[in-house]
Enzyme design. Structure first.
Site, PDB file in Angstrom:
ATOM      1  N   ASP A  13       0.763  -1.112  -0.114  1.00  0.00           N
ATOM      2  CA  ASP A  13       0.108  -0.026   0.055  1.00  0.00           C
ATOM      3  C   ASP A  13       0.883   1.238  -0.151  1.00  0.00           C
ATOM      4  O   ASP A  13       1.121   1.655  -1.050  1.00  0.00           O
ATOM      5  CB  ASP A  13      -0.813  -0.030   1.170  1.00  0.00           C
ATOM      6  CG  ASP A  13      -1.909   1.045   1.214  1.00  0.00           C
ATOM      7  OD1 ASP A  13      -2.243   1.606   0.281  1.00  0.00           O
ATOM      8  OD2 ASP A  13      -2.366   1.407   2.487  1.00  0.00           O
ATOM      9  N   LYS A  61      -1.145  -1.463  -4.523  1.00  0.00           N
ATOM     10  CA  LYS A  61      -2.270  -0.448  -4.862  1.00  0.00           C
ATOM     11  C   LYS A  61      -1.603   0.769  -5.733  1.00  0.00           C
ATOM     12  O   LYS A  61      -0.502   1.033  -5.382  1.00  0.00           O
ATOM     13  CB  LYS A  61      -2.528  -0.012  -3.473  1.00  0.00           C
ATOM     14  CG  LYS A  61      -3.903  -0.453  -3.053  1.00  0.00           C
ATOM     15  CD  LYS A  61      -4.506   0.432  -1.865  1.00  0.00           C
ATOM     16  CE  LYS A  61      -5.342  -0.493  -0.822  1.00  0.00           C
ATOM     17  NZ  LYS A  61      -5.818   0.019   0.446  1.00  0.00           N
ATOM     18  N   ARG A  96     -10.756 -12.908   6.475  1.00  0.00           N
ATOM     19  CA  ARG A  96      -9.630 -13.216   5.902  1.00  0.00           C
ATOM     20  C   ARG A  96      -9.812 -14.588   5.105  1.00  0.00           C
ATOM     21  O   ARG A  96      -9.049 -15.046   4.157  1.00  0.00           O
ATOM     22  CB  ARG A  96      -8.744 -13.557   6.924  1.00  0.00           C
ATOM     23  CG  ARG A  96      -7.992 -12.791   7.887  1.00  0.00           C
ATOM     24  CD  ARG A  96      -6.863 -12.703   8.790  1.00  0.00           C
ATOM     25  NE  ARG A  96      -6.481 -12.014   9.631  1.00  0.00           N
ATOM     26  CZ  ARG A  96      -5.630 -10.766   9.549  1.00  0.00           C
ATOM     27  NH1 ARG A  96      -5.565 -10.720   8.252  1.00  0.00           N
ATOM     28  NH2 ARG A  96      -5.320 -10.096  10.444  1.00  0.00           N
ATOM     29  N   ASP A 116      -7.834  -8.714   6.030  1.00  0.00           N
ATOM     30  CA  ASP A 116      -9.129  -8.757   6.938  1.00  0.00           C
ATOM     31  C   ASP A 116      -9.723  -7.099   7.089  1.00  0.00           C
ATOM     32  O   ASP A 116      -9.035  -6.392   6.362  1.00  0.00           O
ATOM     33  CB  ASP A 116      -8.421  -8.775   8.359  1.00  0.00           C
ATOM     34  CG  ASP A 116      -7.747  -7.718   8.992  1.00  0.00           C
ATOM     35  OD1 ASP A 116      -6.492  -7.444   8.207  1.00  0.00           O
ATOM     36  OD2 ASP A 116      -7.835  -7.215   9.902  1.00  0.00           O
ATOM     37  N   PHE A 131     -10.339  -0.210  -0.436  1.00  0.00           N
ATOM     38  CA  PHE A 131     -10.019  -1.322   0.865  1.00  0.00           C
ATOM     39  C   PHE A 131     -10.415  -2.495   0.413  1.00  0.00           C
ATOM     40  O   PHE A 131     -11.670  -2.621   0.254  1.00  0.00           O
ATOM     41  CB  PHE A 131     -10.645  -0.599   2.161  1.00  0.00           C
ATOM     42  CG  PHE A 131     -10.087  -1.299   3.392  1.00  0.00           C
ATOM     43  CD1 PHE A 131      -9.020  -1.011   4.061  1.00  0.00           C
ATOM     44  CD2 PHE A 131     -10.910  -2.324   3.960  1.00  0.00           C
ATOM     45  CE1 PHE A 131      -8.445  -1.761   4.716  1.00  0.00           C
ATOM     46  CE2 PHE A 131     -10.469  -2.986   4.937  1.00  0.00           C
ATOM     47  CZ  PHE A 131      -8.994  -2.822   5.483  1.00  0.00           C
ATOM     48  N   VAL A 132      -9.548  -3.526   0.462  1.00  0.00           N
ATOM     49  CA  VAL A 132      -9.628  -4.919   0.048  1.00  0.00           C
ATOM     50  C   VAL A 132      -9.748  -5.740   1.030  1.00  0.00           C
ATOM     51  O   VAL A 132      -9.024  -5.651   2.046  1.00  0.00           O
ATOM     52  CB  VAL A 132      -8.827  -5.197  -1.334  1.00  0.00           C
ATOM     53  CG1 VAL A 132      -9.091  -4.661  -2.433  1.00  0.00           C
ATOM     54  CG2 VAL A 132      -7.586  -4.991  -0.726  1.00  0.00           C
TER      55      VAL A 132
HETATM   56  P1  5GP Z   1       1.651  -0.305   4.040  1.00  0.00           P
HETATM   57  O1  5GP Z   1       2.749  -0.460   5.047  1.00  0.00           O
HETATM   58  O2  5GP Z   1       2.216  -0.946   2.461  1.00  0.00           O
HETATM   59  O3  5GP Z   1       0.936   0.704   3.852  1.00  0.00           O
HETATM   60  O4  5GP Z   1       0.529  -1.334   4.322  1.00  0.00           O
HETATM   61  C1  5GP Z   1       0.889  -2.706   4.366  1.00  0.00           C
HETATM   62  C2  5GP Z   1      -0.205  -3.298   5.223  1.00  0.00           C
HETATM   63  O5  5GP Z   1      -1.507  -2.635   5.491  1.00  0.00           O
HETATM   64  C3  5GP Z   1      -0.605  -4.718   4.841  1.00  0.00           C
HETATM   65  O6  5GP Z   1       0.094  -5.677   5.169  1.00  0.00           O
HETATM   66  C4  5GP Z   1      -1.880  -4.702   5.394  1.00  0.00           C
HETATM   67  O7  5GP Z   1      -1.952  -5.234   6.519  1.00  0.00           O
HETATM   68  C5  5GP Z   1      -2.635  -3.239   5.417  1.00  0.00           C
HETATM   69  N1  5GP Z   1      -3.751  -2.720   4.360  1.00  0.00           N
HETATM   70  C6  5GP Z   1      -3.103  -1.910   3.339  1.00  0.00           C
HETATM   71  N2  5GP Z   1      -4.380  -1.626   2.664  1.00  0.00           N
HETATM   72  C7  5GP Z   1      -5.034  -2.714   2.883  1.00  0.00           C
HETATM   73  C8  5GP Z   1      -6.188  -3.041   2.281  1.00  0.00           C
HETATM   74  O8  5GP Z   1      -6.892  -2.535   1.372  1.00  0.00           O
HETATM   75  N3  5GP Z   1      -7.014  -4.101   3.013  1.00  0.00           N
HETATM   76  C9  5GP Z   1      -6.539  -4.541   4.020  1.00  0.00           C
HETATM   77  N4  5GP Z   1      -7.412  -5.544   4.596  1.00  0.00           N
HETATM   78  N5  5GP Z   1      -5.540  -4.236   4.556  1.00  0.00           N
HETATM   79  C10 5GP Z   1      -4.536  -3.347   4.030  1.00  0.00           C
END
Ligand code: 5GP
Ligand code: MG
Length: 186
Positions: free
Chosen positions: A111, A139, A173, A167, A160-161
């Site tokens: 993300d 994303k 999940r 989850d 948001f997926v």
């Molecule tokens: P980042 O550090 O890349 O911003 O976020 C990674 C973590 O954020 C992922 O491992 C996940 O736990 C959570 N996350 C980010 N976007 C989403 C989303 O759209 N859905 C869900 N369920 N978790 C997300």
């Protein structure tokens, strides 16, 4: 596709399918072939990020045809359910010895990228021979870091997926597909 599902009667959130279970299976098989080519004759450890990556890891490792080990590391960001988070906490108590190993770090989603970057920094201290990263989902338009994942399953819009390991407040999940949780339900 784009069939709306009602997820839970006492709370009635709804989602639509973004990526079907069949599409995921086909793509994970492709990733397995690609990764197997790269890691021939190398001491590969697939290192999943708990909890979100468990289903992806379980499927991916069965599509990787070269011998490898599997282990897990924990990461959690103190965001509320879906809001932007600050601190990322890494838990290494379950992590296997990575000395001299070629590590493939596997997470559910890239993300902002901050989790992967923090994990890479942490893993580098464990003395691996190399570190590459694989995510199922990447994303669009969200990255806050310089790096990109070495392998990814699907680029997705900024929604948001849930499902296939991902989850919402620890629910959903188990869903076999990737779904988008409708905005008004969060
Ligand atoms: P980042 O550090 O890349 O911003 O976020 C990674 C973590 O954020 C992922 O491992 C996940 O736990 C959570 N996350 C980010 N976007 C989403 C989303 O759209 N859905 C869900 N369920 N978790 C997300
Ligand atoms: Mg996660």
């Amino acid at each position: 596709m784009h069939q709306t599902l009602k997820l839970r009667d006492d709370w009635h959130p709804e989602m639509y399918t973004l990526i079907t279970a069949d599409q995921i299976a086909a793509r994970v098989a492709e990733l397995g072939v690609q990764i197997s080519t790269v890691y021939q004759n190398r001491p590969l450890t697939v290192l999943g990020v708990l909890n979100g990556s468990v289903i992806f890891v379980a499927d991916l490792m069965r599509s990787i045809s070269v011998p490898h080990r599997v282990g897990f590391v924990q990461a959690s960001s103190y965001r509320g359910a879906t809001t932007e988070g600050g601190e990322i906490r890494i838990g290494t108590s379950l992590m296997p010895d990575l000395t001299g190993r070629d590590v493939l770090l596997v997470d559910d989603i890239f993300d902002t990228g901050r989790t992967i970057v923090r994990l890479q920094q942490e893993l580098a201290r464990a003395g691996p021979a190399s570190i590459q990263t694989a995510v199922l989902l990447w994303k669009d338009g969200r990255s806050q870091v310089e790096i990109t994942p070495d392998y990814h399953g699907f680029r997705i819009p900024n929604e948001f997926v849930i499902g296939y390991g991902l989850d919402y407040n620890d629910d959903y999940r188990h869903l076999p597909m990737i779904g988008v949780l409708e905005e008004e339900e969060r």
